[in-house]
Design a protein around this motif. Structure first.
Motif, PDB file in Angstrom:
ATOM      1  N   GLU A  46       0.810  -1.229   0.000  1.00 36.18           N
ATOM      2  CA  GLU A  46       0.000   0.000   0.000  1.00 36.18           C
ATOM      3  C   GLU A  46       0.845   1.282   0.000  1.00 36.18           C
ATOM      4  N   THR A  47       2.038   1.203  -0.559  1.00 38.35           N
ATOM      5  CA  THR A  47       2.946   2.353  -0.630  1.00 38.35           C
ATOM      6  C   THR A  47       3.471   2.470  -2.051  1.00 38.35           C
ATOM      7  N   LEU A  48       3.520   3.711  -2.569  1.00 36.12           N
ATOM      8  CA  LEU A  48       4.050   3.971  -3.901  1.00 36.12           C
ATOM      9  C   LEU A  48       5.499   4.424  -3.800  1.00 36.12           C
ATOM     10  N   PHE A  49       6.340   3.825  -4.630  1.00 31.43           N
ATOM     11  CA  PHE A  49       7.752   4.182  -4.712  1.00 31.43           C
ATOM     12  C   PHE A  49       8.054   4.578  -6.155  1.00 31.43           C
ATOM     13  N   LEU A  50       8.717   5.723  -6.346  1.00 33.34           N
ATOM     14  CA  LEU A  50       9.084   6.192  -7.680  1.00 33.34           C
ATOM     15  C   LEU A  50      10.574   6.017  -7.921  1.00 33.34           C
ATOM     16  N   LYS A  51      10.943   5.829  -9.174  1.00 31.56           N
ATOM     17  CA  LYS A  51      12.327   5.612  -9.594  1.00 31.56           C
ATOM     18  C   LYS A  51      13.182   6.837  -9.293  1.00 31.56           C
ATOM     19  N   VAL A  52      14.388   6.595  -8.773  1.00 30.92           N
ATOM     20  CA  VAL A  52      15.314   7.685  -8.449  1.00 30.92           C
ATOM     21  C   VAL A  52      16.711   7.388  -8.990  1.00 30.92           C
ATOM     22  N   ASP A  53      17.478   8.457  -9.106  1.00 29.73           N
ATOM     23  CA  ASP A  53      18.921   8.385  -9.338  1.00 29.73           C
ATOM     24  C   ASP A  53      19.510   9.621  -8.659  1.00 29.73           C
ATOM     25  N   ASP A  54      20.723   9.954  -8.987  1.00 26.07           N
ATOM     26  CA  ASP A  54      21.366  11.096  -8.328  1.00 26.07           C
ATOM     27  C   ASP A  54      20.691  12.432  -8.628  1.00 26.07           C
ATOM     28  N   LEU A  94       1.847  16.405  -7.727  1.00 26.11           N
ATOM     29  CA  LEU A  94       2.325  15.098  -8.155  1.00 26.11           C
ATOM     30  C   LEU A  94       3.144  15.169  -9.452  1.00 26.11           C
ATOM     31  N   ARG A  95       2.721  16.001 -10.376  1.00 23.07           N
ATOM     32  CA  ARG A  95       3.304  16.024 -11.728  1.00 23.07           C
ATOM     33  C   ARG A  95       4.838  16.086 -11.763  1.00 23.07           C
ATOM     34  N   PRO A  96       5.502  17.019 -11.074  1.00 27.44           N
ATOM     35  CA  PRO A  96       6.965  17.082 -11.196  1.00 27.44           C
ATOM     36  C   PRO A  96       7.673  15.835 -10.667  1.00 27.44           C
ATOM     37  N   TRP A  97       7.124  15.210  -9.653  1.00 24.93           N
ATOM     38  CA  TRP A  97       7.728  13.996  -9.093  1.00 24.93           C
ATOM     39  C   TRP A  97       7.661  12.862 -10.112  1.00 24.93           C
ATOM     40  N   VAL A  98       6.509  12.726 -10.729  1.00 23.87           N
ATOM     41  CA  VAL A  98       6.310  11.665 -11.722  1.00 23.87           C
ATOM     42  C   VAL A  98       7.154  11.923 -12.966  1.00 23.87           C
ATOM     43  N   GLU A  99       7.159  13.149 -13.447  1.00 25.17           N
ATOM     44  CA  GLU A  99       7.940  13.475 -14.639  1.00 25.17           C
ATOM     45  C   GLU A  99       9.427  13.195 -14.430  1.00 25.17           C
ATOM     46  N   LYS A 100       9.944  13.568 -13.273  1.00 20.80           N
ATOM     47  CA  LYS A 100      11.360  13.299 -12.987  1.00 20.80           C
ATOM     48  C   LYS A 100      11.638  11.801 -12.939  1.00 20.80           C
ATOM     49  N   SER A 101      10.737  11.038 -12.337  1.00 20.58           N
ATOM     50  CA  SER A 101      10.946   9.596 -12.234  1.00 20.58           C
ATOM     51  C   SER A 101      10.874   8.912 -13.597  1.00 20.58           C
ATOM     52  N   ILE A 102       9.990   9.371 -14.448  1.00 17.03           N
ATOM     53  CA  ILE A 102       9.917   8.822 -15.800  1.00 17.03           C
ATOM     54  C   ILE A 102      11.201   9.149 -16.555  1.00 17.03           C
ATOM     55  N   ASP A 103      11.710  10.359 -16.384  1.00 17.32           N
ATOM     56  CA  ASP A 103      12.987  10.726 -17.019  1.00 17.32           C
ATOM     57  C   ASP A 103      14.124   9.837 -16.522  1.00 17.32           C
ATOM     58  N   VAL A 104      14.158   9.581 -15.220  1.00 19.39           N
ATOM     59  CA  VAL A 104      15.184   8.699 -14.643  1.00 19.39           C
ATOM     60  C   VAL A 104      15.078   7.306 -15.260  1.00 19.39           C
ATOM     61  N   ALA A 105      13.866   6.782 -15.327  1.00 19.30           N
ATOM     62  CA  ALA A 105      13.652   5.440 -15.877  1.00 19.30           C
ATOM     63  C   ALA A 105      14.032   5.392 -17.358  1.00 19.30           C
ATOM     64  N   ARG A 106      13.722   6.450 -18.075  1.00 27.79           N
ATOM     65  CA  ARG A 106      14.063   6.512 -19.502  1.00 27.79           C
ATOM     66  C   ARG A 106      15.585   6.494 -19.687  1.00 27.79           C
ATOM     67  N   ARG A 107      16.296   7.267 -18.871  1.00 25.85           N
ATOM     68  CA  ARG A 107      17.765   7.292 -18.959  1.00 25.85           C
ATOM     69  C   ARG A 107      18.352   5.925 -18.594  1.00 25.85           C
ATOM     70  N   ALA A 108      17.815   5.293 -17.567  1.00 24.78           N
ATOM     71  CA  ALA A 108      18.324   3.985 -17.150  1.00 24.78           C
ATOM     72  C   ALA A 108      18.082   2.952 -18.246  1.00 24.78           C
ATOM     73  N   ARG A 109      16.960   3.053 -18.892  1.00 24.80           N
ATOM     74  CA  ARG A 109      16.611   2.124 -19.974  1.00 24.80           C
ATOM     75  C   ARG A 109      17.568   2.300 -21.155  1.00 24.80           C
ATOM     76  N   LYS A 110      17.883   3.534 -21.495  1.00 22.57           N
ATOM     77  CA  LYS A 110      18.824   3.803 -22.585  1.00 22.57           C
ATOM     78  C   LYS A 110      20.205   3.242 -22.251  1.00 22.57           C
ATOM     79  N   GLY A 111      20.614   3.399 -20.995  1.00 19.73           N
ATOM     80  CA  GLY A 111      21.921   2.904 -20.569  1.00 19.73           C
ATOM     81  C   GLY A 111      22.038   1.397 -20.688  1.00 19.73           C
TER      82      GLY A 111
END
Length: 114
Positions: A46-54, A94-111
């Motif tokens: 019952e807890t949401l966790f978003l993708k992070v990096d530095d 909510l929007r900026p948190w989600v947008e940043k996490s999607i960007d992090v996930a996108r970068r990790a996926r490219k890597g």
């Protein structure tokens, strides 16, 4: 580790207000969250966790939340940090948190593709 169908639906609906094509998929007792096919969040217990990096980890630390630790508090955390549930109720907040996490996930996926 359980995620109720109601909480899952609430999270998907809330995230869908700020991100394109939000879907969910059950995984290892939790739920994986995707935006347009990009895996950027996890629901567990019952807890949401978003993708992070530095680039965004400090944002979560500044509000006092920590990493997803599916193997116990004494084990190393994963690269997903808790987002307080009340953030889900306010799309503008909510929007900026989600947008940043999607960007992090996108970068990790490219890597990983290299």
């Amino acid at each position: 580790m359980a995620v109720s169908p109601e909480f899952r639906a609430f999270v998907v609906e809330s995230l869908g207000r700020v991100a394109p094509t939000v879907t969910s998929r059950g995984m290892f007792g939790g739920v994986g969250i995707y935006s347009a096919g990009i895996f950027f969040a996890v629901i567990d217990d019952e807890t949401l966790f978003l993708k992070v990096d530095d680039t965004n980890r400090g944002d979560y630390e500044a509000i006092g939340t920590g990493p997803f630790r599916p193997f116990g508090e004494d084990k190393q955390g994963m690269q997903y940090y808790e987002l307080p549930a009340d953030y889900l109720e306010d799309a503008d907040r909510l929007r900026p948190w989600v947008e940043k996490s999607i960007d992090v996930a996108r970068r990790a996926r490219k890597g990983k593709k290299k």
